[in-house]
Design a protein around this motif. Structure first.
Motif, PDB file in Angstrom:
ATOM      1  N   PHE A  36       6.855  15.934   5.474  1.00 16.75           N
ATOM      2  CA  PHE A  36       7.705  14.767   5.216  1.00 16.75           C
ATOM      3  C   PHE A  36       7.263  13.596   6.082  1.00 16.75           C
ATOM      4  N   TYR A  37       7.147  12.433   5.454  1.00 19.61           N
ATOM      5  CA  TYR A  37       6.685  11.233   6.155  1.00 19.61           C
ATOM      6  C   TYR A  37       7.799  10.690   7.049  1.00 19.61           C
ATOM      7  N   LEU A  38       7.391   9.749   7.892  1.00 19.49           N
ATOM      8  CA  LEU A  38       8.322   9.186   8.879  1.00 19.49           C
ATOM      9  C   LEU A  38       9.561   8.567   8.223  1.00 19.49           C
ATOM     10  N   ASP A  39       9.351   7.768   7.165  1.00 17.96           N
ATOM     11  CA  ASP A  39      10.489   7.096   6.512  1.00 17.96           C
ATOM     12  C   ASP A  39      11.415   8.103   5.838  1.00 17.96           C
ATOM     13  N   GLU A  40      10.800   9.137   5.244  1.00 13.68           N
ATOM     14  CA  GLU A  40      11.614  10.183   4.595  1.00 13.68           C
ATOM     15  C   GLU A  40      12.441  10.934   5.645  1.00 13.68           C
ATOM     16  N   THR A  41      11.791  11.218   6.777  1.00 10.32           N
ATOM     17  CA  THR A  41      12.487  11.933   7.860  1.00 10.32           C
ATOM     18  C   THR A  41      13.680  11.107   8.333  1.00 10.32           C
ATOM     19  N   ARG A  42      13.443   9.806   8.527  1.00 14.09           N
ATOM     20  CA  ARG A  42      14.517   8.919   8.991  1.00 14.09           C
ATOM     21  C   ARG A  42      15.695   8.951   8.015  1.00 14.09           C
ATOM     22  N   GLU A  43      15.380   8.861   6.740  1.00 13.27           N
ATOM     23  CA  GLU A  43      16.448   8.808   5.729  1.00 13.27           C
ATOM     24  C   GLU A  43      17.267  10.111   5.709  1.00 13.27           C
ATOM     25  N   ILE A  44      16.562  11.241   5.747  1.00 13.53           N
ATOM     26  CA  ILE A  44      17.264  12.543   5.715  1.00 13.53           C
ATOM     27  C   ILE A  44      18.146  12.693   6.955  1.00 13.53           C
ATOM     28  N   LEU A  45      17.586  12.342   8.109  1.00 11.72           N
ATOM     29  CA  LEU A  45      18.340  12.589   9.347  1.00 11.72           C
ATOM     30  C   LEU A  45      19.473  11.586   9.540  1.00 11.72           C
ATOM     31  N   GLN A  46      19.295  10.365   9.029  1.00 17.25           N
ATOM     32  CA  GLN A  46      20.431   9.424   9.082  1.00 17.25           C
ATOM     33  C   GLN A  46      21.587   9.952   8.229  1.00 17.25           C
ATOM     34  N   ALA A  47      21.249  10.504   7.064  1.00 19.29           N
ATOM     35  CA  ALA A  47      22.298  11.071   6.203  1.00 19.29           C
ATOM     36  C   ALA A  47      22.949  12.269   6.896  1.00 19.29           C
ATOM     37  N   ALA A  48      22.134  13.071   7.585  1.00 21.19           N
ATOM     38  CA  ALA A  48      22.678  14.236   8.292  1.00 21.19           C
ATOM     39  C   ALA A  48      23.652  13.790   9.376  1.00 21.19           C
ATOM     40  N   LYS A  49      23.257  12.754  10.106  1.00 24.48           N
ATOM     41  CA  LYS A  49      24.145  12.248  11.175  1.00 24.48           C
ATOM     42  C   LYS A  49      25.465  11.757  10.597  1.00 24.48           C
ATOM     43  N   ALA A  50      25.370  11.067   9.459  1.00 23.21           N
ATOM     44  CA  ALA A  50      26.597  10.540   8.828  1.00 23.21           C
ATOM     45  C   ALA A  50      27.538  11.680   8.425  1.00 23.21           C
ATOM     46  N   LEU A  51      26.950  12.866   8.150  1.00 32.15           N
ATOM     47  CA  LEU A  51      27.779  14.026   7.794  1.00 32.15           C
ATOM     48  C   LEU A  51      28.257  14.795   9.030  1.00 32.15           C
ATOM     49  N   GLY A  52      27.829  14.343  10.216  1.00 31.47           N
ATOM     50  CA  GLY A  52      28.322  14.963  11.456  1.00 31.47           C
ATOM     51  C   GLY A  52      27.403  16.009  12.064  1.00 31.47           C
ATOM     52  N   PHE A  53      26.200  16.189  11.495  1.00 32.54           N
ATOM     53  CA  PHE A  53      25.253  17.153  12.081  1.00 32.54           C
ATOM     54  C   PHE A  53      24.554  16.539  13.293  1.00 32.54           C
ATOM     55  N   GLY A  54      24.190  17.375  14.273  1.00 34.32           N
ATOM     56  CA  GLY A  54      23.208  16.959  15.267  1.00 34.32           C
ATOM     57  C   GLY A  54      21.846  17.012  14.600  1.00 34.32           C
ATOM     58  N   VAL A  55      20.879  16.216  15.084  1.00 36.83           N
ATOM     59  CA  VAL A  55      19.578  16.226  14.399  1.00 36.83           C
ATOM     60  C   VAL A  55      18.432  16.602  15.331  1.00 36.83           C
ATOM     61  N   LYS A  56      17.434  17.242  14.709  1.00 34.84           N
ATOM     62  CA  LYS A  56      16.244  17.744  15.398  1.00 34.84           C
ATOM     63  C   LYS A  56      15.020  17.414  14.548  1.00 34.84           C
ATOM     64  N   LEU A  57      13.857  17.331  15.163  1.00 36.11           N
ATOM     65  CA  LEU A  57      12.635  17.061  14.387  1.00 36.11           C
ATOM     66  C   LEU A  57      11.517  17.999  14.821  1.00 36.11           C
ATOM     67  N   HIS A  58      10.778  18.540  13.849  1.00 37.88           N
ATOM     68  CA  HIS A  58       9.450  19.094  14.121  1.00 37.88           C
ATOM     69  C   HIS A  58       8.540  17.868  14.193  1.00 37.88           C
ATOM     70  N   ALA A  59       8.112  17.497  15.390  1.00 40.49           N
ATOM     71  CA  ALA A  59       7.480  16.187  15.572  1.00 40.49           C
ATOM     72  C   ALA A  59       6.092  16.300  16.195  1.00 40.49           C
ATOM     73  N   ASP A  60       5.148  15.545  15.663  1.00 33.58           N
ATOM     74  CA  ASP A  60       3.806  15.422  16.250  1.00 33.58           C
ATOM     75  C   ASP A  60       3.163  16.795  16.504  1.00 33.58           C
ATOM     76  N   GLU A  61       3.347  17.736  15.564  1.00 32.03           N
ATOM     77  CA  GLU A  61       2.785  19.078  15.776  1.00 32.03           C
ATOM     78  C   GLU A  61       1.286  19.096  15.505  1.00 32.03           C
ATOM     79  N   ILE A  62       0.887  18.530  14.360  1.00 35.23           N
ATOM     80  CA  ILE A  62      -0.528  18.601  13.964  1.00 35.23           C
ATOM     81  C   ILE A  62      -1.192  17.232  14.164  1.00 35.23           C
ATOM     82  N   GLU A  63      -0.482  16.178  13.757  1.00 31.60           N
ATOM     83  CA  GLU A  63      -1.008  14.818  13.878  1.00 31.60           C
ATOM     84  C   GLU A  63      -0.022  13.971  14.694  1.00 31.60           C
TER      85      GLU A  63
END
Ligand code: NIG
Ligand code: FE
Length: 401
Positions: free
Chosen positions: A206-233
């Motif tokens: 998932f690209y950066l913009d897609e990640t932002r959109e998914i996690l913003q929606a998650a936050k709005a639903l009350g979830f804490g958010v986490k990222l698999h970030a900078d693992e390969i690139e």
């Protein structure tokens, strides 16, 4: 027996200057009540002389619930085929997705229960578990339900994370927008059994913009958010974690100086997975020392999954944290206890301190350096979860230490 004491000359508390003390841990009704040098009166006392007591280990990043295994990819991997190329060819995560979709909930639970037993035997008392091997709504909810039921049935506490954004499902390959909408509008509102939402933010996932959109929606639903970030690139995943106020950013093998600074400024925990670095064979480890120096809270976890890290054993992770990252034993244990608790937003465990859960590991070693030094075997002698011996046991001198 609701009250007892454990005596040891080597208690790793994470309180005080050295974090190590000798004396008695008083346990009552599943909680730690007191750490004292004075012999407690009128309660049974277990002696752990010559052994080392630490808080129960917390594995803050796993993909616990799934079906199947991927040893059929080993030869490709050992011949140098990159991890993301195996995924592009429909293998990797997608191979586990196929197996998980066809498995029954009982099959998923049976396999995960075996993994939990291994984890417990190696000192883990709390585990985070990500979904993400269903990708469709039915299977994602099935994975989360399996984790919820196991949480009630097994001594280990399971904290769940919804990770529908783990790979693009084949049926949405030409309709990325459709899959984002499905997760945001259909799946996440139905997820009741998870505390967090995580996204594999990576070229090929998932690209950066897609990640932002998914996690913003998650936050709005009350979830804490986490990222698999900078693992390969180096994607700027750490910077995005900071922007979103994520609880944690995970992997971080390729994170830049600016990314580390952003994590420190925003108070985002770094969950580091050195056994995955080893298993990916890229020779690249997260810059744990630079992160600690910048003031970032560090957790170390297994990343237990059938592809990039098939092990449940946090003591194996200790080896790679020490010899791959140059971390000291006290830093490693801290990152698997109090550091990991913080990365999961847990304030009721992770140290040996009055009022916290009596989740304890007794290592049959004279000190914590020895656990890391003598590698490749299980040093756990006993495990206590919520005040109860769930592995091993110690000799109790009744009413006398
Ligand atoms: O954390 N990187 C993405 N997800 C997992 C691997 C999952 C798999 O290969 O099945 C990880 O490494
Ligand atoms: Fe992972």
């Amino acid at each position: 027996m609701s009250a007892y004491a454990i005596q040891s000359d080597n208690i790793v508390t994470f309180e005080g200057t050295s974090g190590v003390t000798d004396g008695f841990i008083v346990v009552k009704d599943g909680l730690i009540r007191e750490i004292t040098q004075r012999k407690p009166l009128n309660i049974p006392c277990y002696t752990a002389a010559g052994m080392t007591v630490t808080p129960g280990l917390i594995d803050a990043h796993t993909h616990l619930v799934h079906a199947g295994s991927r040893e059929n990819e080993l030869a490709d991997k050992l011949s140098g085929v990159p991890y993301m190329d195996i995924l592009k060819k429909g293998g990797g995560i997608l191979s586990t997705v196929r197996a998980t979709r066809t498995a029954s909930i009982e099959e998923l639970k049976d396999k995960a229960r075996k993994s939990l037993d291994i984890m417990l035997a190696h000192g883990t008392t709390t585990v985070e578990a990500k979904s993400g091997y269903g990708l469709d709504i039915h299977t994602e909810l099935k994975q989360l339900k399996a984790a919820k039921e196991l949480n009630g049935e097994h001594p280990i506490d399971i904290i769940s994370t919804y990770m529908g954004a783990h790979a693009m499902p084949p049926e949405y390959k030409d309709n990325r927008r459709g899959y984002l909408d499905l997760m945001i509008n259909e799946v996440m509102p139905k997820v009741t059994d998870a505390a967090f939402v995580d996204v594999f933010c990576e070229d090929g996932a998932f690209y950066l913009d897609e990640t932002r959109e998914i996690l913003q929606a998650a936050k709005a639903l009350g979830f804490g958010v986490k990222l698999h970030a900078d693992e390969i690139e180096p994607m700027g995943g750490a910077e995005l974690a900071a922007e979103l106020g994520a609880v944690s950013a995970e992997h971080l093998l390729k994170t830049s100086d600016a990314g580390i600074e952003a994590l420190a400024q925003a108070g985002v925990s770094a969950v580091l997975l050195p056994a995955t670095s080893f298993y990916l064979m890229t020779g690249s480890f997260a810059r744990a020392r630079d992160m600690i120096n910048a003031g970032v809270n560090i957790a170390l976890a297994t990343d237990y999954n059938p592809g990039s890290c098939p092990t449940e054993n946090l003591q194996a992770v200790m080896t790679f944290a020490a010899f791959g990252m140059g971390l000291m034993p006290i830093e490693i244990i801290r990152a698997m206890t109090s550091g990991a608790a913080k990365a999961l937003g847990l304030t009721d465990r992770g140290a040996i301190k009055p009022g916290l859960k009596a989740d304890l590991v007794i290592f049959g070693t004279p000190n914590i350096d020895y656990i890391v030094y003598h590698f490749g075997l299980n040093h756990v002698h006993s495990v206590i979860k919520d005040g109860i011996f769930v592995k091993g046991g110690l000799h109790a001198d009744r009413y006398d230490c």
